[in-house]
Design an enzyme around this catalytic site. Sequence first.
Site, PDB file in Angstrom:
ATOM      1  N   LEU A 132       0.199   3.968   6.295  1.00 35.91           N
ATOM      2  CA  LEU A 132       0.128   3.063   5.157  1.00 35.91           C
ATOM      3  C   LEU A 132      -0.979   3.476   4.193  1.00 35.91           C
ATOM      4  CD1 LEU A 132       0.584  -0.426   6.891  1.00 35.91           C
ATOM      5  CD2 LEU A 132       2.331   1.150   6.026  1.00 35.91           C
TER       6      LEU A 132
ATOM      7  N   GLY B  47       1.033   4.224  10.367  1.00 31.46           N
ATOM      8  CA  GLY B  47       2.390   3.914   9.935  1.00 31.46           C
ATOM      9  C   GLY B  47       3.354   5.059  10.118  1.00 31.46           C
TER      10      GLY B  47
ATOM     11  N   ASN C 230      -3.727   4.234  15.076  1.00 29.18           N
ATOM     12  CA  ASN C 230      -5.195   4.251  15.048  1.00 29.18           C
ATOM     13  C   ASN C 230      -5.792   3.203  14.118  1.00 29.18           C
ATOM     14  OD1 ASN C 230      -4.124   5.717  12.807  1.00 29.18           O
ATOM     15  ND2 ASN C 230      -6.121   6.676  12.476  1.00 29.18           N
ATOM     16  N   GLU C 231      -5.087   2.099  13.931  1.00 27.57           N
ATOM     17  CA  GLU C 231      -5.523   1.084  12.971  1.00 27.57           C
ATOM     18  C   GLU C 231      -6.941   0.567  13.229  1.00 27.57           C
ATOM     19  OE1 GLU C 231      -1.223   1.337  12.232  1.00 27.57           O
ATOM     20  OE2 GLU C 231      -2.498   1.410  14.011  1.00 27.57           O
TER      21      GLU C 231
END
Length: 308
Positions: free
Chosen positions: A114, A159, A183-184
Site C-alpha cells: 500500500l 499489500g 510487515n505492517e
Amino acid sequence: MAAQAAAAGSRVWGRHFLLSSGLFSRLQGNQSSVQRLTGRPSVQNRLFSNNKILVELDENTGVATMTMKHPPVNSLNLELLTEFSISLEKLENDKACRGVILTSALPGIFSAGLDITEMSGKNEAHYTEFWKAVQEMWLTLYHSRVATVAAINGSSPAGGCLMSLSCDYRIMADNPKFRIGLNETQLGIVAPFWFKDTITNTIGHRAAERSLQLGLLYSPAEALQIGLVDELVPVEKVPLRATEVMAQWLAIPDHARQLSKSLMRKPTLDRLVAHREADIQNFVGFISRDSIQKSLQKAMERLKQRKG
C-alpha cells in the site's frame, strides 16, 4: 444463499465504485491486437491497458496475464487499486477467460504494498475512499471465479504479499535478496482482521501470529519453508512455470474447482462482507491518529533517505 447474496452485494458496490471513478470508460477504448509477452504473434490475443496495469488475454488457452507497471515499486495507490479491480472484473465477465497470472513489469519487485502517501496527511473522506478500494481489490481477487497464479518475480512486502496470498498458487523467484511478508507493524500500523485471516489460512495460526507481531519479511527459501509460497524457480523461469502451473489448474473442470474454492474461502469472505463498513471506520479512525501519522511520516523519511 446468504453468502452468495452478500458477495453479489459486494460486486454491485464494486461496479458502482469503479464506474464512478471514470476509469472504466477509459479502459473500454484501449483494446487492440498485440504480440504475446513471450514475443510470439497471435491474432487470438486481446490486450487492454491503462496507466498502471497491462492485461493480455490469450483466447486459445483462456489465460490472461495481468502485469503491474507502476514504477518505481508498484506501490498500491488509489489509481492502481481501482484499475486492478476494473481489469479483473472485465476478465471475470469474459467467458473466454478461465485463469489469470498476476505479475510485475518491474525488475526485482512484485509490489511494495500500500502506498504510504495515500495514508498520510489526507482527510477522512480520502482515507475512506482509499480503504474501500483496498477492500474491493481483495474481495475481487480472493473471490475470483477464475484460477489465479501469482508469478512473484521480486520482493513482495505488505499489500503485495496480500495480493500473492489471495491467489490460488504462488511461484516466487529464487533470489535471496527478495523478501515477502506482512510487515505492517514495522511501519507502526496493524494488519486488519482479513489480512490476518488470509495469512492464517495459508501458513497456520502460530506462524501467522509470529509473522504479524514482528512484521517479518521472509527470504524466498524461508517463505517456501513455512508455506507462504508454493515453489521457487530462477527469476527468468517464473513466467514459463506460471504458465505450466496454470495448465494444471485448468485441467480440472471449472465448476468443480470453483465450488471447491468457494467452500474453502466462504467464511473468510463473509467476515469482511458482514463487517465492511465497520472495517472502514476502524481504519479511518486508526490512520487519523496523530501517533500513527507521525509513524508514517517517519517511515516516508526513511524511504527518502534510502533513495538518496
